[in-house]
Design a protein around this motif. Structure first.
Motif, PDB file in Angstrom:
ATOM      1  N   VAL A   1       0.840  -1.202   0.000  1.00 44.75           N
ATOM      2  CA  VAL A   1       0.000   0.000   0.000  1.00 44.75           C
ATOM      3  C   VAL A   1       0.878   1.257   0.000  1.00 44.75           C
ATOM      4  CG1 VAL A   1      -1.641   1.347   1.375  1.00 44.75           C
ATOM      5  CG2 VAL A   1      -2.023  -1.090   1.030  1.00 44.75           C
ATOM      6  N   GLY A   2       1.906   1.278   0.819  1.00 44.55           N
ATOM      7  CA  GLY A   2       2.809   2.426   0.856  1.00 44.55           C
ATOM      8  C   GLY A   2       3.480   2.665  -0.483  1.00 44.55           C
ATOM      9  N   PHE A   3       3.963   1.601  -1.103  1.00 46.51           N
ATOM     10  CA  PHE A   3       4.592   1.711  -2.418  1.00 46.51           C
ATOM     11  C   PHE A   3       3.590   2.218  -3.446  1.00 46.51           C
ATOM     12  CE2 PHE A   3       5.807  -0.010  -6.560  1.00 46.51           C
ATOM     13  CZ  PHE A   3       7.096   0.485  -6.677  1.00 46.51           C
ATOM     14  N   THR A   4       2.360   1.726  -3.378  1.00 48.72           N
ATOM     15  CA  THR A   4       1.323   2.138  -4.316  1.00 48.72           C
ATOM     16  C   THR A   4       1.007   3.624  -4.178  1.00 48.72           C
ATOM     17  OG1 THR A   4       0.360  -0.079  -4.283  1.00 48.72           O
ATOM     18  CG2 THR A   4      -1.060   1.698  -5.060  1.00 48.72           C
ATOM     19  N   VAL A   5       0.921   4.107  -2.956  1.00 42.07           N
ATOM     20  CA  VAL A   5       0.645   5.529  -2.728  1.00 42.07           C
ATOM     21  C   VAL A   5       1.754   6.382  -3.338  1.00 42.07           C
ATOM     22  CG1 VAL A   5       0.493   7.308  -0.935  1.00 42.07           C
ATOM     23  CG2 VAL A   5      -0.804   5.190  -0.700  1.00 42.07           C
ATOM     24  N   VAL A   6       3.005   6.005  -3.127  1.00 40.29           N
ATOM     25  CA  VAL A   6       4.131   6.759  -3.689  1.00 40.29           C
ATOM     26  C   VAL A   6       4.083   6.708  -5.217  1.00 40.29           C
ATOM     27  CG1 VAL A   6       6.660   6.819  -3.881  1.00 40.29           C
ATOM     28  CG2 VAL A   6       5.573   6.484  -1.647  1.00 40.29           C
ATOM     29  N   TRP A   7       3.860   5.531  -5.777  1.00 42.21           N
ATOM     30  CA  TRP A   7       3.806   5.347  -7.237  1.00 42.21           C
ATOM     31  C   TRP A   7       2.709   6.208  -7.849  1.00 42.21           C
ATOM     32  CZ3 TRP A   7       6.903   2.183 -10.295  1.00 42.21           C
ATOM     33  CH2 TRP A   7       6.491   1.991 -11.617  1.00 42.21           C
ATOM     34  N   ASP A   8       1.503   6.105  -7.295  1.00 36.49           N
ATOM     35  CA  ASP A   8       0.368   6.859  -7.838  1.00 36.49           C
ATOM     36  C   ASP A   8       0.554   8.361  -7.645  1.00 36.49           C
ATOM     37  OD1 ASP A   8      -0.710   4.448  -8.580  1.00 36.49           O
ATOM     38  OD2 ASP A   8      -2.266   4.415  -7.037  1.00 36.49           O
TER      39      ASP A   8
ATOM     40  N   LEU B   1      -1.518  -2.092  -9.308  1.00 37.27           N
ATOM     41  CA  LEU B   1      -1.062  -1.981  -7.915  1.00 37.27           C
ATOM     42  C   LEU B   1      -2.183  -1.501  -6.998  1.00 37.27           C
ATOM     43  CD1 LEU B   1       2.487  -0.345  -7.944  1.00 37.27           C
ATOM     44  CD2 LEU B   1       1.842  -2.502  -6.905  1.00 37.27           C
ATOM     45  N   THR B   2      -2.933  -0.503  -7.451  1.00 38.88           N
ATOM     46  CA  THR B   2      -4.028   0.040  -6.644  1.00 38.88           C
ATOM     47  C   THR B   2      -5.084  -1.025  -6.394  1.00 38.88           C
ATOM     48  OG1 THR B   2      -3.619   2.259  -7.511  1.00 38.88           O
ATOM     49  CG2 THR B   2      -5.783   1.852  -6.533  1.00 38.88           C
ATOM     50  N   TYR B   3      -5.452  -1.778  -7.428  1.00 38.06           N
ATOM     51  CA  TYR B   3      -6.446  -2.848  -7.289  1.00 38.06           C
ATOM     52  C   TYR B   3      -5.958  -3.913  -6.306  1.00 38.06           C
ATOM     53  CZ  TYR B   3     -10.124  -6.094  -8.674  1.00 38.06           C
ATOM     54  OH  TYR B   3     -11.211  -6.939  -8.676  1.00 38.06           O
ATOM     55  N   ALA B   4      -4.694  -4.315  -6.452  1.00 37.05           N
ATOM     56  CA  ALA B   4      -4.123  -5.322  -5.549  1.00 37.05           C
ATOM     57  C   ALA B   4      -4.083  -4.801  -4.116  1.00 37.05           C
ATOM     58  CB  ALA B   4      -2.727  -5.720  -6.015  1.00 37.05           C
ATOM     59  N   SER B   5      -3.711  -3.534  -3.941  1.00 34.77           N
ATOM     60  CA  SER B   5      -3.648  -2.946  -2.596  1.00 34.77           C
ATOM     61  C   SER B   5      -5.020  -2.919  -1.938  1.00 34.77           C
ATOM     62  CB  SER B   5      -3.090  -1.525  -2.670  1.00 34.77           C
ATOM     63  OG  SER B   5      -1.757  -1.538  -3.079  1.00 34.77           O
ATOM     64  N   LEU B   6      -6.044  -2.543  -2.700  1.00 34.97           N
ATOM     65  CA  LEU B   6      -7.397  -2.525  -2.146  1.00 34.97           C
ATOM     66  C   LEU B   6      -7.832  -3.931  -1.735  1.00 34.97           C
ATOM     67  CD1 LEU B   6      -9.107   0.003  -4.587  1.00 34.97           C
ATOM     68  CD2 LEU B   6      -8.547   0.371  -2.174  1.00 34.97           C
ATOM     69  N   GLY B   7      -7.477  -4.931  -2.562  1.00 35.03           N
ATOM     70  CA  GLY B   7      -7.785  -6.313  -2.208  1.00 35.03           C
ATOM     71  C   GLY B   7      -7.094  -6.733  -0.929  1.00 35.03           C
ATOM     72  N   MET B   8      -5.810  -6.366  -0.798  1.00 39.34           N
ATOM     73  CA  MET B   8      -5.052  -6.732   0.402  1.00 39.34           C
ATOM     74  C   MET B   8      -5.605  -6.071   1.658  1.00 39.34           C
ATOM     75  SD  MET B   8      -1.144  -6.586  -0.847  1.00 39.34           S
ATOM     76  CE  MET B   8      -0.490  -7.673  -2.083  1.00 39.34           C
ATOM     77  N   LEU B   9      -6.131  -4.872   1.518  1.00 38.16           N
ATOM     78  CA  LEU B   9      -6.653  -4.152   2.684  1.00 38.16           C
ATOM     79  C   LEU B   9      -8.040  -4.622   3.107  1.00 38.16           C
ATOM     80  CD1 LEU B   9      -5.591  -0.455   2.071  1.00 38.16           C
ATOM     81  CD2 LEU B   9      -4.684  -2.056   3.749  1.00 38.16           C
ATOM     82  N   PHE B  10      -8.913  -4.898   2.135  1.00 37.10           N
ATOM     83  CA  PHE B  10     -10.324  -5.105   2.462  1.00 37.10           C
ATOM     84  C   PHE B  10     -10.840  -6.530   2.273  1.00 37.10           C
ATOM     85  CE2 PHE B  10     -10.021  -0.581   1.175  1.00 37.10           C
ATOM     86  CZ  PHE B  10     -10.293  -0.042   2.423  1.00 37.10           C
ATOM     87  N   ASN B  11     -10.131  -7.360   1.517  1.00 39.86           N
ATOM     88  CA  ASN B  11     -10.664  -8.688   1.215  1.00 39.86           C
ATOM     89  C   ASN B  11     -10.442  -9.699   2.332  1.00 39.86           C
ATOM     90  OD1 ASN B  11     -11.688  -8.030  -1.251  1.00 39.86           O
ATOM     91  ND2 ASN B  11     -10.315  -9.311  -2.437  1.00 39.86           N
TER      92      ASN B  11
ATOM     93  N   ALA C   1     -15.023 -18.497  -1.076  1.00 40.26           N
ATOM     94  CA  ALA C   1     -15.336 -17.242  -1.761  1.00 40.26           C
ATOM     95  C   ALA C   1     -14.460 -16.116  -1.228  1.00 40.26           C
ATOM     96  CB  ALA C   1     -16.811 -16.896  -1.568  1.00 40.26           C
ATOM     97  N   THR C   2     -14.164 -15.158  -2.101  1.00 39.17           N
ATOM     98  CA  THR C   2     -13.338 -14.001  -1.768  1.00 39.17           C
ATOM     99  C   THR C   2     -14.134 -12.730  -1.994  1.00 39.17           C
ATOM    100  OG1 THR C   2     -11.333 -15.145  -2.407  1.00 39.17           O
ATOM    101  CG2 THR C   2     -11.237 -12.771  -2.415  1.00 39.17           C
ATOM    102  N   GLY C   3     -13.964 -11.756  -1.118  1.00 44.68           N
ATOM    103  CA  GLY C   3     -14.648 -10.483  -1.323  1.00 44.68           C
ATOM    104  C   GLY C   3     -14.258  -9.499  -0.259  1.00 44.68           C
ATOM    105  N   PRO C   4     -14.735  -8.293  -0.329  1.00 50.20           N
ATOM    106  CA  PRO C   4     -15.759  -7.768  -1.232  1.00 50.20           C
ATOM    107  C   PRO C   4     -15.243  -7.379  -2.615  1.00 50.20           C
ATOM    108  CG  PRO C   4     -15.079  -6.040   0.274  1.00 50.20           C
ATOM    109  CD  PRO C   4     -14.327  -7.299   0.668  1.00 50.20           C
ATOM    110  N   ILE C   5     -13.928  -7.242  -2.791  1.00 54.24           N
ATOM    111  CA  ILE C   5     -13.384  -6.878  -4.098  1.00 54.24           C
ATOM    112  C   ILE C   5     -13.111  -8.151  -4.879  1.00 54.24           C
ATOM    113  CG2 ILE C   5     -11.443  -5.751  -5.266  1.00 54.24           C
ATOM    114  CD1 ILE C   5     -11.248  -3.954  -2.729  1.00 54.24           C
ATOM    115  N   PRO C   6     -13.700  -8.291  -6.074  1.00 52.48           N
ATOM    116  CA  PRO C   6     -13.512  -9.526  -6.856  1.00 52.48           C
ATOM    117  C   PRO C   6     -12.037  -9.786  -7.138  1.00 52.48           C
ATOM    118  CG  PRO C   6     -15.177  -8.119  -7.863  1.00 52.48           C
ATOM    119  CD  PRO C   6     -14.536  -7.320  -6.780  1.00 52.48           C
TER     120      PRO C   6
END
Length: 163
Positions: free
Chosen positions: A15-22, A56-66, A80-85
């Motif tokens: 997530v930290g790397f993604t924030v810097v990248w974006d 990266l953003t999609y993967a980070s959101l999955g890691m945080l919320f799934n 099953a996995t969620g809430p992010i497919p």
């Protein structure tokens, strides 16, 4: 029912790397727009970086919320996995399962990840969970599933690689 959250210490690094990248990409485009002379080169050069940033953003959101949920009933084993497919839902009839095993993916001797697999009566191995990082974690899930499915014997490692 077993629930496995994806939020780990490693997730915060990603997530930290993604924030810097974006943030860098936002600044790149903001710089080009505020100068008023946004050239095609300035616009097109970072497009691969933008695509990588979206992944990266999609993967980070999955890691945080799934989280992954494993449910066992008399007529269905459901993963099953969620809430992010992220992964397709796995559905298997417990009567089709002969064994529950794990498969180790060694990474040049530094670390390993593990997959949890159901061995069907046909001999086919079906992935239930992927990317478990700790050996104790895979042993826990294997033991719990074997118990819930009424399987006897000991925990086994898959010998052949299957997907």
């Amino acid at each position: 029912m077993l629930t496995r959250k994806w939020r780990t210490g490693a997730a915060w690094i990603v997530v930290g790397f993604t924030v810097v990248w974006d943030a860098f990409l936002v600044m790149w485009y903001a710089f080009g727009l505020t100068r008023g002379d946004l050239s095609w080169g300035l616009l097109l050069f970072p497009l691969l970086h933008v695509a990588f940033g979206l992944v990266l953003t999609y993967a980070s959101l999955g890691m945080l919320f799934n989280s992954t949920v494993i449910e066992v009933s008399a007529d269905l084993l459901r993963v099953a996995t969620g809430p992010i497919p992220f992964h397709r839902e796995v559905r298997v009839s417990p009567s089709e399962i002969r064994e529950v095993r794990y498969h180790e993916h060694a990474s040049r001797g530094y670390s390993s990840s593990y997959d949890l697999r159901a061995v069907l009566n046909s001999g086919e191995e079906k992935n239930l969970l992927r990317g478990l990082g700790e050996y104790s974690e895979v042993l826990f899930y294997t033991s719990e599933l074997r118990s819930s499915l009424g399987l006897s014997g000991t925990t086994k490692k898959s010998e052949a690689s299957a997907s």
